[in-house]
Design a protein around this motif. Sequence first.
Motif, PDB file in Angstrom:
ATOM      1  N   GLY A 108       0.815  -1.206   0.000  1.00 44.10           N
ATOM      2  CA  GLY A 108       0.000   0.000   0.000  1.00 44.10           C
ATOM      3  C   GLY A 108       0.850   1.257   0.000  1.00 44.10           C
ATOM      4  N   ASP A 133      -1.977  -3.405   1.672  1.00 43.49           N
ATOM      5  CA  ASP A 133      -3.112  -3.123   0.802  1.00 43.49           C
ATOM      6  C   ASP A 133      -4.122  -4.263   0.897  1.00 43.49           C
ATOM      7  OD1 ASP A 133      -2.094  -5.221  -0.715  1.00 43.49           O
ATOM      8  OD2 ASP A 133      -1.765  -4.020  -2.524  1.00 43.49           O
ATOM      9  N   ARG A 175      -6.740   3.823   7.678  1.00 43.27           N
ATOM     10  CA  ARG A 175      -8.155   3.551   7.402  1.00 43.27           C
ATOM     11  C   ARG A 175      -8.346   2.582   6.247  1.00 43.27           C
ATOM     12  NH1 ARG A 175     -12.191   8.568   7.096  1.00 43.27           N
ATOM     13  NH2 ARG A 175     -11.482   8.595   9.269  1.00 43.27           N
ATOM     14  N   GLU A 176      -7.542   2.716   5.203  1.00 43.18           N
ATOM     15  CA  GLU A 176      -7.712   1.843   4.033  1.00 43.18           C
ATOM     16  C   GLU A 176      -7.418   0.387   4.397  1.00 43.18           C
ATOM     17  OE1 GLU A 176      -5.881   4.561   4.113  1.00 43.18           O
ATOM     18  OE2 GLU A 176      -7.028   5.957   2.867  1.00 43.18           O
ATOM     19  N   THR A 177      -6.394   0.177   5.199  1.00 38.34           N
ATOM     20  CA  THR A 177      -6.063  -1.181   5.629  1.00 38.34           C
ATOM     21  C   THR A 177      -7.183  -1.752   6.489  1.00 38.34           C
ATOM     22  OG1 THR A 177      -3.713  -0.612   5.596  1.00 38.34           O
ATOM     23  CG2 THR A 177      -4.338  -2.586   6.812  1.00 38.34           C
TER      24      THR A 177
END
Length: 484
Positions: free
Chosen positions: A16, A37, A203-205
């Motif tokens: 990521g 990611d 947050r994406e993880t």
Amino acid sequence: MNNGVYIDGKWRSGKGAAFAKHCPATGETSWEGVAADAADVAAAVASCRAAFAVWARTPVAERIAILERYADEIGKRAAPIAEAISRDMGKALWDAQGEAATMKAKIAVSIAAMKERAGEREEAAAFGQSRLVHRPHGVMAVFGPFNFPGHLPNGHIVPALLAGNTCVFKPSELAPSVAALMADAFEAAGLPPGCLNIVQGGRETGAALIDQPINGLAFTGSASTGVFFHKHFAGRPEVMLALEMGGNNPLIIWDPVDVDAAADIAAQSAYLTTGQRCSCARRVILPEGAFGDAVVDAIAARAGGLRIGAWNEPDIFMGPLVSNHAADQAVRFHEMLLAKGGRSILPLAAGEQGGGFVTPGIVDVTNATGVPDEELFGPLVQIYRTKTFEGALTVANNTKYGLSGGLVSDDDALWETAFSEMRAGILNRNRPTVGASGAMPFGGPGLSGNFRPGAYYAADYCAWPQASQLSSKAARMSAPGFPA
């Protein structure tokens, strides 16, 4: 390179975005790496799923032995664990050392809790026997907070592993460093690869993790994030959720009580760990009149005299907030209270050191209007004055949260009334609201959680009960109207 993704017992860089954490006291880089990611997260969950098939069938005695060795390994790493925590989030070193010691102590407590609350039982019956056992859920996602980045996720991971689950751990991006030390300790203890996988990131993880086919989620953090998770898993009762979400905690101080003792309790309740404990007192409720005035003055004197500094400075009481952003939020919250009619007794302001440093604040909001029922994670206490003790109880319970609360008073009758009427999962008398016992449950009603308290009661949500009736031979059944 132990700063990205830990899968099957091996570290590698994530795929990521790169990110770094800077010490809020010194500005130095305390951690840097590349986030996991969606593909990394999927691989971590798949690894846990594969390991679960064997780990769940590993005899309990063997699981206990590995976790006991883990306790020893954590003890060996106590100094670097404490330093990693302090460098990431600014916590005073003595405070972080206490957290490291609590991590080690958690293992024995978790073993005792599992045996008491999630063990096995057999009873003789006319047909043979009845048996109670507890089964693991499967793959558990554990979201760690920044304020206790070792102790609190450890408090989910240890009982989950003891129960036979496997775990994917996502540390807070604000305090990522301790995760590698935990992984190293588990590896040295002999935990099989895949039983604990780690995905670093923000947050994406986290979003990628909750979209995976997990069996349970254990979370400690803000109410807004906890509610988001609750909504995300709506209609999926097969996924176990254990949510601990903080509180807008009240502390009532009422005569008769020693003013200085009361002020000590209030100041420690409000300002320990720079107010970054979910059990900190956010609202102090006092009677009108001379006694209440004296207590407020005494709290202000203590707040103004607190030693504030970097984590490695000697004899400090508290360090900075976790980030510059958190410091800005705290200052704005103080200004918001004043705009709503609050009276500043001691202003919360940016510290002279810069960075995440702020000064402890006190605002009297008795005559303010529209004060939000929100938890500010910082060293700010709101003062409420009431005419009667019944009014104080009304103010205390006027919150959507319910984590901790307390009464400081020598009057037994007042305590009996408070004990009956205050709505808090942790309710103390003549003690700070902070510093809960690991041998007791930790949680509360309202927006403080979803009735799955942690600490000693974590054993309850890490396994599900299975009841069996057993007979060694099949026998004919009979009942009224049933054919012979």
